[in-house]
Design a protein around this motif. Structure first.
Motif, PDB file in Angstrom:
ATOM      1  N   ARG A 141       0.831  -1.207   0.000  1.00 25.66           N
ATOM      2  CA  ARG A 141       0.000   0.000   0.000  1.00 25.66           C
ATOM      3  C   ARG A 141       0.870   1.263   0.000  1.00 25.66           C
ATOM      4  O   ARG A 141       0.572   2.250  -0.675  1.00 25.66           O
ATOM      5  CB  ARG A 141      -0.932  -0.005   1.205  1.00 25.66           C
ATOM      6  N   ALA A 142       1.963   1.231   0.767  1.00 28.81           N
ATOM      7  CA  ALA A 142       2.853   2.396   0.824  1.00 28.81           C
ATOM      8  C   ALA A 142       3.482   2.684  -0.539  1.00 28.81           C
ATOM      9  O   ALA A 142       3.592   3.843  -0.949  1.00 28.81           O
ATOM     10  CB  ALA A 142       3.938   2.165   1.870  1.00 28.81           C
ATOM     11  N   LEU A 143       3.891   1.634  -1.244  1.00 27.84           N
ATOM     12  CA  LEU A 143       4.486   1.849  -2.563  1.00 27.84           C
ATOM     13  C   LEU A 143       3.452   2.326  -3.574  1.00 27.84           C
ATOM     14  O   LEU A 143       3.765   3.120  -4.458  1.00 27.84           O
ATOM     15  CB  LEU A 143       5.146   0.561  -3.062  1.00 27.84           C
ATOM     16  N   TYR A 144       2.232   1.844  -3.431  1.00 30.83           N
ATOM     17  CA  TYR A 144       1.185   2.239  -4.389  1.00 30.83           C
ATOM     18  C   TYR A 144       0.726   3.681  -4.146  1.00 30.83           C
ATOM     19  O   TYR A 144       0.625   4.470  -5.090  1.00 30.83           O
ATOM     20  CB  TYR A 144      -0.002   1.289  -4.269  1.00 30.83           C
ATOM     21  N   GLN A 145       0.459   4.024  -2.881  1.00 32.13           N
ATOM     22  CA  GLN A 145      -0.111   5.329  -2.564  1.00 32.13           C
ATOM     23  C   GLN A 145       0.929   6.373  -2.202  1.00 32.13           C
ATOM     24  O   GLN A 145       0.633   7.567  -2.184  1.00 32.13           O
ATOM     25  CB  GLN A 145      -1.099   5.181  -1.401  1.00 32.13           C
ATOM     26  N   GLY A 146       2.154   5.939  -1.893  1.00 35.85           N
ATOM     27  CA  GLY A 146       3.165   6.869  -1.429  1.00 35.85           C
ATOM     28  C   GLY A 146       3.108   7.020   0.075  1.00 35.85           C
ATOM     29  O   GLY A 146       2.122   6.654   0.722  1.00 35.85           O
ATOM     30  N   ALA A 147       4.165   7.542   0.664  1.00 38.53           N
ATOM     31  CA  ALA A 147       4.234   7.752   2.106  1.00 38.53           C
ATOM     32  C   ALA A 147       5.072   8.984   2.389  1.00 38.53           C
ATOM     33  O   ALA A 147       6.067   9.241   1.701  1.00 38.53           O
ATOM     34  CB  ALA A 147       4.840   6.525   2.795  1.00 38.53           C
ATOM     35  N   SER A 148       4.670   9.726   3.395  1.00 39.70           N
ATOM     36  CA  SER A 148       5.390  10.938   3.761  1.00 39.70           C
ATOM     37  C   SER A 148       5.438  11.042   5.279  1.00 39.70           C
ATOM     38  O   SER A 148       4.538  11.597   5.911  1.00 39.70           O
ATOM     39  CB  SER A 148       4.714  12.179   3.165  1.00 39.70           C
ATOM     40  N   PHE A 149       6.490  10.469   5.863  1.00 42.27           N
ATOM     41  CA  PHE A 149       6.716  10.555   7.290  1.00 42.27           C
ATOM     42  C   PHE A 149       8.042  11.256   7.532  1.00 42.27           C
ATOM     43  O   PHE A 149       8.792  11.535   6.594  1.00 42.27           O
ATOM     44  CB  PHE A 149       6.736   9.150   7.922  1.00 42.27           C
ATOM     45  N   GLU A 150       8.336  11.513   8.774  1.00 40.57           N
ATOM     46  CA  GLU A 150       9.552  12.246   9.098  1.00 40.57           C
ATOM     47  C   GLU A 150      10.800  11.547   8.576  1.00 40.57           C
ATOM     48  O   GLU A 150      11.720  12.184   8.070  1.00 40.57           O
ATOM     49  CB  GLU A 150       9.652  12.431  10.615  1.00 40.57           C
ATOM     50  N   ASP A 151      10.829  10.214   8.701  1.00 37.12           N
ATOM     51  CA  ASP A 151      12.017   9.462   8.295  1.00 37.12           C
ATOM     52  C   ASP A 151      11.819   8.633   7.028  1.00 37.12           C
ATOM     53  O   ASP A 151      12.704   7.870   6.649  1.00 37.12           O
ATOM     54  CB  ASP A 151      12.444   8.526   9.436  1.00 37.12           C
ATOM     55  N   ILE A 152      10.655   8.733   6.408  1.00 33.80           N
ATOM     56  CA  ILE A 152      10.390   7.962   5.188  1.00 33.80           C
ATOM     57  C   ILE A 152       9.726   8.867   4.159  1.00 33.80           C
ATOM     58  O   ILE A 152       8.728   9.530   4.455  1.00 33.80           O
ATOM     59  CB  ILE A 152       9.480   6.735   5.458  1.00 33.80           C
ATOM     60  N   ARG A 153      10.262   8.885   2.966  1.00 25.87           N
ATOM     61  CA  ARG A 153       9.636   9.577   1.842  1.00 25.87           C
ATOM     62  C   ARG A 153       9.535   8.584   0.691  1.00 25.87           C
ATOM     63  O   ARG A 153      10.548   8.083   0.199  1.00 25.87           O
ATOM     64  CB  ARG A 153      10.467  10.790   1.401  1.00 25.87           C
ATOM     65  N   LEU A 154       8.318   8.267   0.308  1.00 25.20           N
ATOM     66  CA  LEU A 154       8.089   7.353  -0.808  1.00 25.20           C
ATOM     67  C   LEU A 154       7.164   8.023  -1.804  1.00 25.20           C
ATOM     68  O   LEU A 154       6.088   8.490  -1.427  1.00 25.20           O
ATOM     69  CB  LEU A 154       7.441   6.043  -0.326  1.00 25.20           C
ATOM     70  N   PRO A 155       7.549   8.083  -3.075  1.00 27.31           N
ATOM     71  CA  PRO A 155       6.612   8.601  -4.069  1.00 27.31           C
ATOM     72  C   PRO A 155       5.480   7.609  -4.313  1.00 27.31           C
ATOM     73  O   PRO A 155       5.589   6.432  -3.958  1.00 27.31           O
ATOM     74  CB  PRO A 155       7.485   8.756  -5.321  1.00 27.31           C
ATOM     75  N   SER A 156       4.410   8.065  -4.891  1.00 28.16           N
ATOM     76  CA  SER A 156       3.300   7.178  -5.248  1.00 28.16           C
ATOM     77  C   SER A 156       3.629   6.506  -6.574  1.00 28.16           C
ATOM     78  O   SER A 156       3.575   7.128  -7.630  1.00 28.16           O
ATOM     79  CB  SER A 156       2.001   7.990  -5.357  1.00 28.16           C
ATOM     80  N   TYR A 157       3.991   5.234  -6.515  1.00 21.85           N
ATOM     81  CA  TYR A 157       4.402   4.532  -7.727  1.00 21.85           C
ATOM     82  C   TYR A 157       3.210   4.049  -8.550  1.00 21.85           C
ATOM     83  O   TYR A 157       3.321   3.869  -9.762  1.00 21.85           O
ATOM     84  CB  TYR A 157       5.294   3.335  -7.366  1.00 21.85           C
ATOM     85  N   GLY A 158       2.062   3.815  -7.906  1.00 22.69           N
ATOM     86  CA  GLY A 158       0.905   3.312  -8.642  1.00 22.69           C
ATOM     87  C   GLY A 158       1.189   1.940  -9.231  1.00 22.69           C
ATOM     88  O   GLY A 158       1.956   1.147  -8.691  1.00 22.69           O
ATOM     89  N   GLY A 159       0.580   1.642 -10.375  1.00 20.26           N
ATOM     90  CA  GLY A 159       0.818   0.362 -11.037  1.00 20.26           C
ATOM     91  C   GLY A 159      -0.068  -0.743 -10.500  1.00 20.26           C
ATOM     92  O   GLY A 159      -0.520  -0.702  -9.360  1.00 20.26           O
TER      93      GLY A 159
END
Length: 329
Positions: A141-159
């Motif tokens: 879910r984090a990889l699909y929707q993205g995540a933005s926390f203090e120590d984690i930045r993940l773009p929304s990869y979708g797919g």
């Protein structure tokens, strides 16, 4: 490697061209082994989903699995490829390297964690927890929707690979609250072993680094899964011993009728092989001598009662039907 004798002198089998050829052949062997192991792991996932659905039905709840049974196999393959993708991405540094991501979302260290638990607590204890399954769903879910926390930045990869809505039954909750379909840590241990430990005949098991596996090898593994599906059975059906990943399957009632009609071990082995050839031509049963020996030594199988109780814990009658064939299951 760059000595003159490795290039043009010395023994031909010690030259670089030969070593490179052996390396390519070894890589192909590992890819072939992983393909078989991953296919068996997908079968385990399908079985785990089926058992979760049966448990829901026994509690009087609705069947959580989709009406189109082919989607169950597609979901299992998708889960398997999520694991492969995450291991590939993590070991190549394509995902966050923070301790928070590794501790809360990472997959690459889960095999060691589950192995340690299995040694310390016993593998049966892993049947009661589903921590790795929840971690995999959360990471997907984090990889699909993205995540933005203090120590984690993940773009929304979708797919489609990580889309939680694609197979909604994997995240549907039961009437009691927990997930209706969840896979135990014991199954997930085997899933992770299937893609991270290569077992080659005649060689010790070796740990695989996804830094060394290229996309062509991953494509081969995935392609090997596309020629299969799953369908419900209407009677008790068992898998027989045979070539890994290609074992034949036979209804228990059919096996009992063959045993009743063929009293000797050799005659029964011949009858089973003839049935498999007629009804499951693509399967790879054992040789006639191996099958005959397995039938003859059924009473000597170690921990037979434990194995039977794992298969049918609440059905004593079924265990007794299976007992004569325990050597060939």
């Amino acid at each position: 490697l760059l000595q003159l004798r490795s290039l043009v002198g010395g023994r031909p089998e010690d030259r670089l061209t030969e070593l490179f050829g052996e390396s390519v052949a070894a890589a192909e062997d590992i890819t072939e082994a992983l393909g078989t192991q991953v296919r068996r792991a997908v079968e385990l996932l399908v079985q785990a989903m089926s058992e979760a659905a049966l448990e829901s039905i026994r509690r009087g709840e609705a069947d959580p699995l989709p009406a189109k049974r082919g989607e169950i196999y597609e979901a299992a393959v998708t889960v398997m490829m999520r694991v492969v993708f995450l291991l590939f991405a993590e070991e190549r540094g394509l995902l966050p390297q923070s301790r928070l991501f590794t501790a809360g979302y990472g997959i690459s260290e889960e095999l060691d964690v589950l192995d340690d638990r299995a040694r310390e607590e016993g593998s049966e204890s892993l049947d009661g927890t589903r921590l790795t399954w929840h971690r995999l769903l959360a990471t997907s879910r984090a990889l699909y929707q993205g995540a933005s926390f203090e120590d984690i930045r993940l773009p929304s990869y979708g797919g489609s690979l990580f889309d939680p809505a694609r197979f909604g039954f994997l995240t549907t909750r039961s009437e009691r609250g927990p997930l209706a379909v969840a896979v135990s840590d014991r199954v997930m241990l085997e899933v992770l072993r299937a893609v991270q430990v290569a077992e080659l005949r005649g060689q010790p098991a070796r740990r695989i680094s996804f830094r060394d596996i290229d996309v062509e090898q991953i494509g081969y593994i995935y392609e090997g899964l596309l020629g299969y599906s799953c369908s419900p059975v209407t009677e008790v059906t068992i898998g027989l011993i045979g070539r890994a990943g290609e074992e034949p399957e036979i209804p228990l009632a059919t096996l009992e009728s063959l045993a009743a009609a063929h009293r000797t071990d050799t005659a029964l082995a011949d009858a089973i092989l003839a049935w498999v050839k007629e009804h499951q031509g693509a399967a790879s049963p054992p040789t006639r001598p191996a099958l005959t020996k397995a039938i003859r030594t059924a009473a000597e199988v170690e921990d037979a009662e434990r194995a039977l109780r794992a298969i049918a814990p609440a059905d004593a009658a079924l265990r007794e039907r299976l007992r004569p064939f325990i050597g060939i299951i």
